[in-house]
Write a protein that holds these residues in place. Structure first.
Motif, PDB file in Angstrom:
ATOM      1  N   ALA A  86      58.120  59.349  44.635  1.00  0.00           N
ATOM      2  CA  ALA A  86      57.306  59.978  44.813  1.00  0.00           C
ATOM      3  C   ALA A  86      55.651  58.761  44.553  1.00  0.00           C
ATOM      4  N   LEU A  87      56.108  57.857  43.794  1.00  0.00           N
ATOM      5  CA  LEU A  87      54.727  56.658  44.247  1.00  0.00           C
ATOM      6  C   LEU A  87      55.175  55.954  44.855  1.00  0.00           C
ATOM      7  N   SER A  88      56.728  55.661  45.448  1.00  0.00           N
ATOM      8  CA  SER A  88      56.785  54.795  47.152  1.00  0.00           C
ATOM      9  C   SER A  88      56.251  55.449  47.681  1.00  0.00           C
ATOM     10  N   GLU A  89      56.254  56.999  47.847  1.00  0.00           N
ATOM     11  CA  GLU A  89      56.084  57.684  49.346  1.00  0.00           C
ATOM     12  C   GLU A  89      54.747  57.548  49.706  1.00  0.00           C
ATOM     13  N   HIS A  90      53.409  58.124  47.714  1.00  0.00           N
ATOM     14  CA  HIS A  90      52.384  58.000  48.286  1.00  0.00           C
ATOM     15  C   HIS A  90      52.032  56.147  48.845  1.00  0.00           C
ATOM     16  N   MET A  91      52.649  55.827  48.395  1.00  0.00           N
ATOM     17  CA  MET A  91      52.144  53.646  48.954  1.00  0.00           C
ATOM     18  C   MET A  91      52.402  53.296  49.860  1.00  0.00           C
ATOM     19  N   SER A  92      53.075  54.020  50.578  1.00  0.00           N
ATOM     20  CA  SER A  92      53.384  53.412  52.153  1.00  0.00           C
ATOM     21  C   SER A  92      52.781  54.592  52.664  1.00  0.00           C
ATOM     22  N   ALA A  93      52.556  56.056  52.452  1.00  0.00           N
ATOM     23  CA  ALA A  93      50.884  56.950  53.578  1.00  0.00           C
ATOM     24  C   ALA A  93      49.924  56.115  52.751  1.00  0.00           C
ATOM     25  N   CYS A  94      49.357  55.209  51.923  1.00  0.00           N
ATOM     26  CA  CYS A  94      47.741  55.021  51.655  1.00  0.00           C
ATOM     27  C   CYS A  94      47.551  53.580  52.382  1.00  0.00           C
ATOM     28  N   ALA A  95      49.524  52.351  52.806  1.00  0.00           N
ATOM     29  CA  ALA A  95      49.053  51.210  53.238  1.00  0.00           C
ATOM     30  C   ALA A  95      49.552  52.356  55.209  1.00  0.00           C
ATOM     31  N   LYS A  96      49.901  52.660  54.847  1.00  0.00           N
ATOM     32  CA  LYS A  96      49.341  53.146  57.294  1.00  0.00           C
ATOM     33  C   LYS A  96      48.348  53.351  56.738  1.00  0.00           C
ATOM     34  N   PHE A  97      47.936  53.988  55.964  1.00  0.00           N
ATOM     35  CA  PHE A  97      46.125  54.575  56.875  1.00  0.00           C
ATOM     36  C   PHE A  97      44.954  53.356  56.207  1.00  0.00           C
ATOM     37  N   ASN A  98      46.058  52.160  55.233  1.00  0.00           N
ATOM     38  CA  ASN A  98      44.596  51.097  54.844  1.00  0.00           C
ATOM     39  C   ASN A  98      44.707  50.114  56.608  1.00  0.00           C
TER      40      ASN A  98
END
Length: 192
Positions: A120-132
């Motif tokens: 869950a943490l890696s999925e959310h971090m990748s979504a945030c990195a993509k957005f940023n």
């Protein structure tokens, strides 16, 4: 029997009540007793204040934690946190410091994938990195890309249209079958 003069005063006496006596005023307190009460109360308050200050002087106050700016490792949001709070968050999320919004998103992601915090943490971090990386600089394009991905997910999950060939193979029955495309007929009319 009619009233006569002889029995008239007796009857009037039956119906008349004696007049009540007016209430008496309470006795006045002397000013001496009032002053004495005030001084007793103030003496008690003074004793309590001295006892409280004496206890405070002997008990050391807890150290005041300094707040520091902490940056979320997912979205980049900065917020003021105490070192104790930062250590609690890092312990909870595998050494990562994440803000409250991201922690809620990670909890939602955990519910989706069955409670795996690392996933869950890696999925959310990748979504945030993509957005940023892309979403902040080009918000309209990011929204279009998100819609494209949504449509792709929907297209892969819904049933494909049935052709007559699929009906002969024993596929699902009851759907609307498409015999051929209408595009060639339209382009034929445009060419003529």
């Amino acid at each position: 029997m009619a009233p006569t003069r002889d029995n008239y005063p007796a009857r009037v006496a039956l119906y008349t009540q004696p007049t009540p006596t007016p209430p008496q005023k309470p006795p006045k307190l002397s000013m001496d007793s009032l002053h004495r009460t005030i001084s007793d109360i103030s003496a008690e308050l003074r004793k309590e204040a001295e006892a409280a200050s004496h206890e405070l002087n002997h008990k050391p106050l807890p150290p005041i934690s300094e707040v520091e700016d902490a940056k979320c490792e997912c979205c980049g949001l900065s917020e003021e946190c105490t070192p104790e709070y930062i250590s609690r968050v890092r312990a909870k999320f595998s050494g990562k410091l994440i803000c409250g919004l991201c922690s809620e998103a990670v909890k939602e992601e955990m519910e989706k994938n069955g409670g795996q915090i690392e996933e869950a943490l890696s999925e959310h971090m990748s979504a945030c990195a993509k957005f940023n990386r892309f979403g902040r600089t080009h918000p309209v394009l990011f929204q279009a890309q998100a819609m494209k991905e949504l449509l792709k997910k929907g297209a892969s999950s819904r049933a494909k249209s049935l052709s007559p060939r699929d009906l002969n193979k024993g596929a699902k029955k009851g759907g609307i079958a498409r015999s051929s495309s209408c595009i060639p007929a339209l382009t034929k009319d445009m060419i003529e």
